[in-house]
Design a protein around this motif. Structure first.
Motif, PDB file in Angstrom:
ATOM      1  N   SER A 173       2.757  -3.856   5.708  1.00 55.15           N
ATOM      2  CA  SER A 173       4.299  -3.249   5.337  1.00 55.15           C
ATOM      3  C   SER A 173       5.345  -4.133   5.410  1.00 55.15           C
ATOM      4  O   SER A 173       6.438  -4.181   4.757  1.00 55.15           O
ATOM      5  N   THR A 175       6.997  -8.145   6.373  1.00 55.83           N
ATOM      6  CA  THR A 175       6.671  -9.481   5.785  1.00 55.83           C
ATOM      7  C   THR A 175       6.121 -10.605   6.996  1.00 55.83           C
ATOM      8  O   THR A 175       5.698 -11.808   6.784  1.00 55.83           O
ATOM      9  N   GLU A 205       3.927  -4.642   1.649  1.00 59.60           N
ATOM     10  CA  GLU A 205       3.360  -3.654   0.946  1.00 59.60           C
ATOM     11  C   GLU A 205       2.770  -2.639   1.601  1.00 59.60           C
ATOM     12  O   GLU A 205       2.148  -2.888   2.596  1.00 59.60           O
ATOM     13  N   LYS A 206       2.715  -1.263   1.263  1.00 60.50           N
ATOM     14  CA  LYS A 206       2.003  -0.095   1.747  1.00 60.50           C
ATOM     15  C   LYS A 206       1.218   0.651   0.989  1.00 60.50           C
ATOM     16  O   LYS A 206       1.394   0.575  -0.285  1.00 60.50           O
ATOM     17  N   THR A 225      -4.292   1.787  -4.503  1.00 63.44           N
ATOM     18  CA  THR A 225      -2.968   1.706  -4.989  1.00 63.44           C
ATOM     19  C   THR A 225      -1.704   1.435  -3.950  1.00 63.44           C
ATOM     20  O   THR A 225      -2.132   2.360  -2.877  1.00 63.44           O
ATOM     21  N   THR A 226      -0.901   0.715  -4.035  1.00 60.70           N
ATOM     22  CA  THR A 226       0.110   0.656  -3.014  1.00 60.70           C
ATOM     23  C   THR A 226       1.448   1.264  -3.597  1.00 60.70           C
ATOM     24  O   THR A 226       1.313   1.530  -4.863  1.00 60.70           O
ATOM     25  N   GLU A 227       2.415   1.512  -2.930  1.00 57.52           N
ATOM     26  CA  GLU A 227       3.671   2.400  -3.143  1.00 57.52           C
ATOM     27  C   GLU A 227       4.355   1.479  -4.037  1.00 57.52           C
ATOM     28  O   GLU A 227       5.097   2.298  -4.744  1.00 57.52           O
ATOM     29  N   ARG A 228       4.227   0.282  -4.338  1.00 60.47           N
ATOM     30  CA  ARG A 228       4.900  -0.276  -5.365  1.00 60.47           C
ATOM     31  C   ARG A 228       4.005  -0.571  -6.711  1.00 60.47           C
ATOM     32  O   ARG A 228       4.503  -1.241  -7.692  1.00 60.47           O
ATOM     33  N   GLY A 229       2.728   0.214  -6.850  1.00 62.76           N
ATOM     34  CA  GLY A 229       2.106   0.158  -7.934  1.00 62.76           C
ATOM     35  C   GLY A 229       1.236  -1.059  -7.962  1.00 62.76           C
ATOM     36  O   GLY A 229       0.129  -1.045  -8.951  1.00 62.76           O
ATOM     37  N   SER A 230       0.893  -1.832  -7.024  1.00 64.10           N
ATOM     38  CA  SER A 230      -0.248  -2.797  -7.213  1.00 64.10           C
ATOM     39  C   SER A 230      -1.629  -2.265  -6.904  1.00 64.10           C
ATOM     40  O   SER A 230      -1.655  -1.236  -6.087  1.00 64.10           O
TER      41      SER A 230
END
Length: 371
Positions: A173, A175, A205-206, A225-230
């Motif tokens: 989560s 950097t 990313e989470k 899926t990540t919280e950013r949509g990846s």
């Protein structure tokens, strides 16, 4: 106190048989004091080596050391349910009570398997749990490591070293990787080692809805899926987040002495606030320093000495945190770290920790032979 000294009416109860608890019990034994060490397992877990035991076949057996062979009748297997401070009694599940004149709380941290194995289990059952996970790792073509603290960094490195052909992705989560107590240059070096080994990093990313995912079981081409949509696909998910102080055994009894997160507030002598005969050691102590086996051992030495000093009328010893010493094993032949604030060469960490993960030290201190 000399090694043969025995004090009538003294009975020290040590709750928790991790690095701190075992170190305290060993010194109490050497000082000739009556003590009982309590743990829910029947074997000490050298969890510094837990991650390698998760990926390397047959390694787990070396990471568990039976308590009874070292401490005999001074060891009791059981889970502590509560502490009665008025009656000075530790209550186990099932109702057994053990009285104490002095109490040492060494309950450590709890977390997700495989980094932690805080389960009531026999030696053979514990070893089998890790052996089963090795089979899951072997069956996976790709592995996702969730969490880029020191545990996640070491896990990803162990995986990619043992199985260079597998795809290993580390998601974090933040950097910057590894423990914030490490020097920035050491944290950067940890990232460089992972990249050299071929670990793919997904930083900042989470994972979305982490609690809904199944860990430690291989299922081909799972979508994450990540919280950013990846989105990414993986066969196996290993979780290396969520370590928390294990306060279940003492929380209600010492509610007025708890810091945020459940750690015990202590004075300079590591006495729990408001209790002269209750001490805390290791990860459950509210001391601003890295939660390491090394520091737990330092705590144990101070506490065991202070109990002896109390009995002989000597002044109590104070504990002082030093500069952060942390070593990250990144496979058997690599590592990064710092000693008393000085960055160490990778080869030094590899020789000092990574090669054997200090297993030799625990077996020697427990006075037993490695299998």
């Amino acid at each position: 106190m000399g090694g043969q000294v025995s004090v009538e009416g003294v009975h020290v109860v040590v709750v928790g048989g991790g690095f701190g608890g075992v170190a305290a019990a060993r010194q109490l034994k050497a000082d000739g004091l009556n003590f009982t060490l309590i743990d829910m397992r029947d074997a000490f877990h050298h969890n510094v080596a837990a991650l390698r035991a998760s990926v390397k076949p047959g390694f787990a057996r070396r990471t568990f050391i039976p308590y009874a062979k070292t401490f005999g009748d001074s060891f009791v297997q059981g889970r502590v349910q509560s502490v009665d401070t008025e009656r000075q009694t530790v209550v186990l599940e099932g109702g057994r009570e053990i009285q104490y004149s002095h109490l040492i709380l060494c309950t450590g941290t709890d977390g997700v398997f495989p980094a932690r194995f805080n389960t009531a289990a026999s030696y053979e059952t514990a070893v089998q749990e890790y052996d089963d996970l090795v089979k899951q790792v072997q069956a996976a073509d790709s592995v996702l490591v969730v969490g880029g603290g020191s545990t996640g960094v070491e896990m990803a490195a162990e995986l990619k070293t043992e199985y260079p052909e597998k795809k290993v992705v580390l998601i974090h989560s933040r950097t910057v990787l590894a423990d914030p107590d490490l020097m920035p240059s050491v944290r950067q070096q940890a990232q460089e080692v992972l990249l050299e080994k071929g670990v793919e990093l997904l930083l900042g990313e989470k994972v979305a809805d982490l609690s809904a995912l199944q860990f430690n079981v291989t299922q081909k081409d799972r979508l994450v899926t990540t919280e950013r949509g990846s989105q990414l696909t993986t066969d196996l998910i290993l979780c290396c987040t969520g370590l928390k102080v294990n306060s279940a055994a003492y929380g209600p009894s010492f509610s007025g002495c708890l810091a945020e997160g459940g750690a015990l507030q202590v004075n300079d002598h590591l006495q729990v606030r408001g209790f002269s005969n209750v001490f805390a050691v290791g990860d459950c102590v509210d001391v601003k320093e890295p939660k390491t086996a090394y520091n737990a051992g330092l705590h144990a030495a101070v506490v065991a000495t202070n109990i002896s000093n109390m009995l002989s009328g000597k002044p109590l010893t104070s504990y002082r945190s030093g500069n952060s010493t942390m070593l990250l094993a990144m496979g058997p032949n690599d590592g990064v770290g710092q000693l008393h604030g000085w960055k160490l060469p990778r080869c030094v960490v590899a020789l000092g920790k990574s090669r054997d993960l200090l297993l030799w030290k625990s077996w020697r201190e427990m006075q037993q032979q490695q299998p």
